[in-house]
Design a protein around this motif. Structure first.
Motif, PDB file in Angstrom:
ATOM      1  N   LEU A  91       0.831  -1.201   0.000  1.00 37.51           N
ATOM      2  CA  LEU A  91       0.000   0.000   0.000  1.00 37.51           C
ATOM      3  C   LEU A  91       0.865   1.249   0.000  1.00 37.51           C
ATOM      4  O   LEU A  91       1.772   1.398   0.836  1.00 37.51           O
ATOM      5  CB  LEU A  91      -0.924   0.028   1.222  1.00 37.51           C
ATOM      6  CG  LEU A  91      -2.003  -1.047   1.318  1.00 37.51           C
ATOM      7  CD1 LEU A  91      -2.870  -0.801   2.548  1.00 37.51           C
ATOM      8  CD2 LEU A  91      -2.866  -1.070   0.070  1.00 37.51           C
ATOM      9  N   ASP A  92       0.583   2.137  -0.946  1.00 40.50           N
ATOM     10  CA  ASP A  92       1.174   3.469  -0.912  1.00 40.50           C
ATOM     11  C   ASP A  92       0.297   4.337  -0.016  1.00 40.50           C
ATOM     12  O   ASP A  92      -0.926   4.407  -0.211  1.00 40.50           O
ATOM     13  CB  ASP A  92       1.240   4.070  -2.319  1.00 40.50           C
ATOM     14  CG  ASP A  92       2.205   3.312  -3.226  1.00 40.50           C
ATOM     15  OD1 ASP A  92       3.169   2.723  -2.684  1.00 40.50           O
ATOM     16  OD2 ASP A  92       1.981   3.302  -4.445  1.00 40.50           O
ATOM     17  N   THR A  93       0.902   4.987   0.941  1.00 40.29           N
ATOM     18  CA  THR A  93       0.153   5.733   1.949  1.00 40.29           C
ATOM     19  C   THR A  93       0.545   7.200   1.885  1.00 40.29           C
ATOM     20  O   THR A  93       1.746   7.528   1.828  1.00 40.29           O
ATOM     21  CB  THR A  93       0.428   5.173   3.351  1.00 40.29           C
ATOM     22  OG1 THR A  93       0.192   3.761   3.334  1.00 40.29           O
ATOM     23  CG2 THR A  93      -0.469   5.813   4.379  1.00 40.29           C
ATOM     24  N   ARG A  94      -0.465   8.082   1.899  1.00 42.69           N
ATOM     25  CA  ARG A  94      -0.179   9.516   1.771  1.00 42.69           C
ATOM     26  C   ARG A  94      -1.104  10.327   2.664  1.00 42.69           C
ATOM     27  O   ARG A  94      -2.318  10.096   2.695  1.00 42.69           O
ATOM     28  CB  ARG A  94      -0.365   9.960   0.311  1.00 42.69           C
ATOM     29  CG  ARG A  94       0.014  11.415   0.050  1.00 42.69           C
ATOM     30  CD  ARG A  94       0.012  11.694  -1.443  1.00 42.69           C
ATOM     31  NE  ARG A  94      -1.344  11.748  -1.991  1.00 42.69           N
ATOM     32  CZ  ARG A  94      -1.989  12.897  -2.249  1.00 42.69           C
ATOM     33  NH1 ARG A  94      -1.421  14.056  -2.001  1.00 42.69           N
ATOM     34  NH2 ARG A  94      -3.201  12.870  -2.780  1.00 42.69           N
TER      35      ARG A  94
ATOM     36  N   TRP B 128      -8.168  16.529   7.577  1.00 43.78           N
ATOM     37  CA  TRP B 128      -7.257  16.164   6.500  1.00 43.78           C
ATOM     38  C   TRP B 128      -7.601  14.755   6.030  1.00 43.78           C
ATOM     39  O   TRP B 128      -8.633  14.214   6.445  1.00 43.78           O
ATOM     40  CB  TRP B 128      -5.779  16.286   6.898  1.00 43.78           C
ATOM     41  CG  TRP B 128      -5.381  15.886   8.264  1.00 43.78           C
ATOM     42  CD1 TRP B 128      -5.568  16.600   9.413  1.00 43.78           C
ATOM     43  CD2 TRP B 128      -4.690  14.687   8.652  1.00 43.78           C
ATOM     44  NE1 TRP B 128      -5.036  15.910  10.483  1.00 43.78           N
ATOM     45  CE2 TRP B 128      -4.481  14.753  10.049  1.00 43.78           C
ATOM     46  CE3 TRP B 128      -4.213  13.580   7.952  1.00 43.78           C
ATOM     47  CZ2 TRP B 128      -3.833  13.733  10.758  1.00 43.78           C
ATOM     48  CZ3 TRP B 128      -3.553  12.576   8.647  1.00 43.78           C
ATOM     49  CH2 TRP B 128      -3.374  12.660  10.032  1.00 43.78           C
ATOM     50  N   LYS B 129      -6.788  14.185   5.149  1.00 46.44           N
ATOM     51  CA  LYS B 129      -7.144  12.904   4.541  1.00 46.44           C
ATOM     52  C   LYS B 129      -5.944  11.962   4.524  1.00 46.44           C
ATOM     53  O   LYS B 129      -4.796  12.393   4.450  1.00 46.44           O
ATOM     54  CB  LYS B 129      -7.672  13.110   3.118  1.00 46.44           C
ATOM     55  CG  LYS B 129      -8.972  13.911   3.068  1.00 46.44           C
ATOM     56  CD  LYS B 129      -9.422  14.164   1.644  1.00 46.44           C
ATOM     57  CE  LYS B 129     -10.697  14.981   1.610  1.00 46.44           C
ATOM     58  NZ  LYS B 129     -11.152  15.265   0.236  1.00 46.44           N
ATOM     59  N   LEU B 130      -6.282  10.684   4.558  1.00 50.58           N
ATOM     60  CA  LEU B 130      -5.275   9.627   4.485  1.00 50.58           C
ATOM     61  C   LEU B 130      -5.617   8.743   3.295  1.00 50.58           C
ATOM     62  O   LEU B 130      -6.666   8.106   3.265  1.00 50.58           O
ATOM     63  CB  LEU B 130      -5.265   8.817   5.783  1.00 50.58           C
ATOM     64  CG  LEU B 130      -4.288   7.642   5.855  1.00 50.58           C
ATOM     65  CD1 LEU B 130      -2.850   8.138   5.783  1.00 50.58           C
ATOM     66  CD2 LEU B 130      -4.511   6.844   7.136  1.00 50.58           C
ATOM     67  N   ASP B 131      -4.724   8.728   2.300  1.00 51.34           N
ATOM     68  CA  ASP B 131      -4.922   7.911   1.106  1.00 51.34           C
ATOM     69  C   ASP B 131      -4.210   6.565   1.261  1.00 51.34           C
ATOM     70  O   ASP B 131      -3.035   6.519   1.641  1.00 51.34           O
ATOM     71  CB  ASP B 131      -4.370   8.615  -0.135  1.00 51.34           C
ATOM     72  CG  ASP B 131      -5.278   9.721  -0.627  1.00 51.34           C
ATOM     73  OD1 ASP B 131      -6.404   9.841  -0.101  1.00 51.34           O
ATOM     74  OD2 ASP B 131      -4.857  10.480  -1.530  1.00 51.34           O
TER      75      ASP B 131
END
Length: 283
Positions: free
Chosen positions: A53-56, A73-76
């Motif tokens: 998983l790429d996490t941003r 905010w957001k966590l992708d």
């Protein structure tokens, strides 16, 4: 499937291991968990040998006033493999510059779309004076192959939190029975905790209805006209009548200057009309 061993950039391996253990312990089979994880969750194998998983982290502000409202905010979570990844539990790691931040000063929630509710995250301090909080209380996120899941989150700090610089990292753990695998990690999200905003004294609001107990405000008066040379002697009657009557007299004089010429004009017009009528009668 265990991910290829990688050295973490912003999060210590020991910290993530402790977080994984906490995730398994807290989010393990329990009556409080609405739905259990699949028996054997797995993720695909990334082509580059990295994390599945790429996490941003994105969309967060730079400043957080202590005691202020939640900041969103957001966590992708992006699945870079060709297989679905389930049982996913992000873990936040907060590292502050002064090592003074305490778990109870952090208020953090994530949105669980499956149950349509915000879920709080409890933090614990590590031996490295970091604060770790796992997304628990549910079965974990599922990220389809080649897709991105965006998780809305919100963060604030209690009013007694001291000003500080904080770095936030998101590690991602996949729970697998009594164990957990580290399957993703975000970059750094740097923020500043500002002093609590004190209530500054404000000027009284004069736009509302007047206070009956307060004296009426004095009406503003136009400035006195400039006079050149020596001022004339004051009329004794003005002195005897007092400043208010003298002011009234001056205002009356001003009206007279306007009304007298107007009255004279009306009188002249009336005289002309009378003469015209008389001449018409004599004819």
């Amino acid at each position: 499937m265990a991910p290829a061993p990688l050295r973490p950039s912003g999060v210590r391996a020991a910290t993530v291991a402790a977080a994984a253990a906490a995730t398994v312990a807290i989010a393990g089979p329990s009556s409080a968990v609405p739905a259990p994880d699949p028996p054997a969750p797995s993720c695909g194998t990334p082509a580059d040998g990295g994390f599945p998983l790429d996490t941003r982290i994105h969309g967060g502000p730079a400043d957080y006033p202590a005691g202020g409202p939640f900041q969103a905010w957001k966590l992708d979570l992006t699945n870079a493999t060709d297989a679905s990844c389930s049982g996913v539990h992000p873990v936040l790691v907060l590292t502050d510059r002064d090592r003074a931040l305490r778990p109870e000063q952090i208020r953090f929630e994530f949105y669980d779309a499956g149950s349509s509710r915000w879920r709080p995250v409890a933090f614990e301090a590590t031996e490295e004076a970091e604060n770790v909080g796992a997304f628990t209380g549910f079965g974990g996120f599922a990220v389809p192959a080649g897709r991105t899941l965006t998780v809305p989150v919100r963060l604030t700090f209690e009013a007694e939190t001291a000003p500080d610089e904080v770095v936030v990292n998101a590690a991602v753990v996949q729970r697998r029975g009594e164990d957990g695998d580290w399957i993703g990690e975000s970059g750094d999200y740097r923020l500043t905790v500002r002093p609590a905003e004190s209530a500054a004294p404000t000027a009284p609001d004069t736009s509302g209805p007047p206070d009956p107990s307060a004296p009426p405000a004095e009406a503003a008066r136009p400035p006195a006209p400039a006079v050149s040379g020596t001022a004339p002697a004051q009329d004794p009657s003005d002195v005897a009548q007092g400043p208010e009557l003298a002011s009234t007299g001056r205002e009356s004089e001003g009206y007279a200057r306007v009304l007298v010429p107007l009255a004279a004009g009306l009188v002249l017009l009336g005289a002309v009309l009378v003469r015209t009528v008389r001449r018409a009668r004599h004819r």
